[in-house]
Enzyme design. Structure first.
Site, PDB file in Angstrom:
ATOM      1  N   ASN A 134       0.882  -1.174   0.000  1.00  0.00           N
ATOM      2  CA  ASN A 134       0.000   0.000   0.000  1.00  0.00           C
ATOM      3  C   ASN A 134       0.914   1.218   0.000  1.00  0.00           C
ATOM      4  O   ASN A 134       1.473   1.578   1.030  1.00  0.00           O
ATOM      5  CB  ASN A 134      -0.898  -0.027   1.241  1.00  0.00           C
ATOM      6  N   TRP A 135       1.037   1.811  -1.175  1.00  0.00           N
ATOM      7  CA  TRP A 135       1.976   2.939  -1.300  1.00  0.00           C
ATOM      8  C   TRP A 135       1.460   4.199  -0.627  1.00  0.00           C
ATOM      9  O   TRP A 135       2.202   5.169  -0.458  1.00  0.00           O
ATOM     10  CB  TRP A 135       2.248   3.239  -2.777  1.00  0.00           C
ATOM     11  N   LYS A 136       0.186   4.209  -0.274  1.00  0.00           N
ATOM     12  CA  LYS A 136      -0.442   5.406   0.309  1.00  0.00           C
ATOM     13  C   LYS A 136      -0.172   6.607  -0.604  1.00  0.00           C
ATOM     14  O   LYS A 136      -0.103   6.431  -1.820  1.00  0.00           O
ATOM     15  CB  LYS A 136       0.035   5.619   1.752  1.00  0.00           C
ATOM     16  N   HIS A 140      -9.478   1.178   4.941  1.00  0.00           N
ATOM     17  CA  HIS A 140      -8.216   1.399   5.648  1.00  0.00           C
ATOM     18  C   HIS A 140      -8.465   2.342   6.822  1.00  0.00           C
ATOM     19  O   HIS A 140      -9.288   3.264   6.724  1.00  0.00           O
ATOM     20  CB  HIS A 140      -7.174   1.993   4.689  1.00  0.00           C
ATOM     21  N   GLU A 148      -6.931   4.760   7.854  1.00  0.00           N
ATOM     22  CA  GLU A 148      -6.736   6.175   7.528  1.00  0.00           C
ATOM     23  C   GLU A 148      -7.977   6.748   6.845  1.00  0.00           C
ATOM     24  O   GLU A 148      -8.289   7.927   6.985  1.00  0.00           O
ATOM     25  CB  GLU A 148      -5.467   6.343   6.667  1.00  0.00           C
ATOM     26  N   GLU A 177      -5.312  -4.772  10.605  1.00  0.00           N
ATOM     27  CA  GLU A 177      -4.292  -3.750  10.786  1.00  0.00           C
ATOM     28  C   GLU A 177      -4.569  -2.993  12.087  1.00  0.00           C
ATOM     29  O   GLU A 177      -5.376  -2.041  12.091  1.00  0.00           O
ATOM     30  CB  GLU A 177      -4.318  -2.754   9.622  1.00  0.00           C
ATOM     31  N   GLY A 181       2.616   2.412  10.815  1.00  0.00           N
ATOM     32  CA  GLY A 181       3.569   3.509  10.665  1.00  0.00           C
ATOM     33  C   GLY A 181       4.276   3.889  11.945  1.00  0.00           C
ATOM     34  O   GLY A 181       4.939   4.925  12.011  1.00  0.00           O
ATOM     35  N   SER A 184       3.546  -2.040  10.410  1.00  0.00           N
ATOM     36  CA  SER A 184       4.993  -2.113  10.655  1.00  0.00           C
ATOM     37  C   SER A 184       5.602  -3.472  10.307  1.00  0.00           C
ATOM     38  O   SER A 184       6.502  -3.941  11.006  1.00  0.00           O
ATOM     39  CB  SER A 184       5.319  -1.710  12.099  1.00  0.00           C
ATOM     40  N   GLY A 223       2.905  -1.072   4.289  1.00  0.00           N
ATOM     41  CA  GLY A 223       2.932   0.358   4.016  1.00  0.00           C
ATOM     42  C   GLY A 223       4.348   0.826   3.718  1.00  0.00           C
ATOM     43  O   GLY A 223       4.872   0.642   2.616  1.00  0.00           O
ATOM     44  N   GLY A 224       4.982   1.415   4.710  1.00  0.00           N
ATOM     45  CA  GLY A 224       6.300   2.029   4.521  1.00  0.00           C
ATOM     46  C   GLY A 224       7.323   1.140   3.816  1.00  0.00           C
ATOM     47  O   GLY A 224       8.052   1.600   2.929  1.00  0.00           O
TER      48      GLY A 224
HETATM   49  P1  13P Z   1       3.080   0.447   7.740  1.00  0.00           P
HETATM   50  O1  13P Z   1       3.594  -0.831   7.126  1.00  0.00           O
HETATM   51  O2  13P Z   1       3.807   1.658   7.241  1.00  0.00           O
HETATM   52  O3  13P Z   1       2.971   0.358   9.209  1.00  0.00           O
HETATM   53  O4  13P Z   1       1.577   0.649   7.184  1.00  0.00           O
HETATM   54  C1  13P Z   1       0.698  -0.418   7.246  1.00  0.00           C
HETATM   55  C2  13P Z   1      -0.501  -0.082   6.471  1.00  0.00           C
HETATM   56  O5  13P Z   1      -1.251   0.811   6.829  1.00  0.00           O
HETATM   57  C3  13P Z   1      -0.744  -0.812   5.224  1.00  0.00           C
HETATM   58  O6  13P Z   1      -2.021  -0.578   4.735  1.00  0.00           O
END
Ligand code: 13P
Length: 246
Positions: free
Chosen positions: A9-11, A93, A95, A164, A170, A208, A229-230
């Site tokens: 997930n590149w956000k 998600h 977010e 999640e 994050g 994470s 994510g990251g």
């Molecule tokens: P991180 O891997 O950066 O913690 O993010 C997880 C995430 O929200 C994937 O959708």
């Protein structure tokens, strides 16, 4: 035996140039022993489709509208995603739930419209730190999943679920494999009560996930891959996580 799935997930990160470089790094490392998906920002979908065409790496989006078309300024329809060859779309998600006030029912409606057009929804559920500390984890994730199960009906087995925990996203604070497995087992039990296909469904963990903790998480019996994510923004890190999924 469920084949593992690792989705990036590149956000809201990257540029055309960095996206192209990342996709090149991911395709160069094929083959993988798991299914690999990248959920890219909308403007980069067409270029991802071109870069990944002919490979077994799939692409998807990070959200979609609950409507198929109409006067919904700024929204993106799942028909448009399907037009670009998307196989997956993340819905719900944390977010989106947090910053865009998405309700359980809206998330469920998005999952339904996606499935109706052949795009697999990756439905996210997860509790906040305050909810975990108040002992509400089980109630929260069950409530979130139950809205989707009821809305999808007999199609529920076609979704992918991602657990999640919000406190792990994050933050560098990963759920331990045991903590994640405990919630995955609850979700699997809830799915078993809803569909005979529950044991074939893939439940991803996200929060994470890094190259050095992925294998231990993926070794848990009900963890069928990850939503990253990251660590999905750097090809070598993402590839290492994909290698941990077998
Ligand atoms: P991180 O891997 O950066 O913690 O993010 C997880 C995430 O929200 C994937 O959708």
């Amino acid at each position: 035996m469920r084949r593992k799935l690792v989705a990036g997930n590149w956000k809201m990160h990257g540029s055309r140039a960095s996206s192209a470089e990342l996709l090149a790094g991911i395709t160069a490392a094929r083959p993988y022993d798991c299914d690999v998906v990248v959920c890219v920002p909308f403007p980069y979908l067409s270029e991802a489709a071109v870069a990944l065409a002919g490979s077994d790496v799939r692409w998807g989006a990070q959200d979609c509208s609950a409507f198929e078309q109409g006067a919904y300024t700024g929204e993106v329809s799942v028909l448009m995603l399907a037009d670009f060859g998307c196989r997956y779309v993340i819905v719900g998600h944390s977010e989106r739930r947090q910053y865009h006030a998405e309700s359980d029912q809206l998330v469920a409606d998005k999952a339904k419209v996606a499935l109706a057009r052949g795009v697999t929804p990756i439905v996210c559920v997860g509790e906040t730190l305050a909810q975990r500390e108040a002992g509400e984890t089980e109630a929260v994730v069950k409530r979130q999943l139950s809205a989707v199960i009821h809305t999808l009906g007999h199609c529920a087995s076609e979704m992918v679920v991602a657990y999640e925990p919000v406190w792990a996203i994050g933050t560098g604070r990963t759920a331990t494999p045991e903590q994640a497995q405990a919630v995955h087992a609850l979700l699997r039990a809830q799915l078993r009560a809803a569909t005979p296909q529950a044991d074939h469904m893939r439940l991803l963990y996200g929060g994470s996930v890094k190259a050095d903790n992925a294998a231990a998480l993926f070794a848990q019996p009900d963890i069928d891959g990850g939503l990253i994510g990251g660590a999905s923004l750097k090809a070598s890190d993402f590839v290492a996580i994909c290698r941990a999924a077998r």
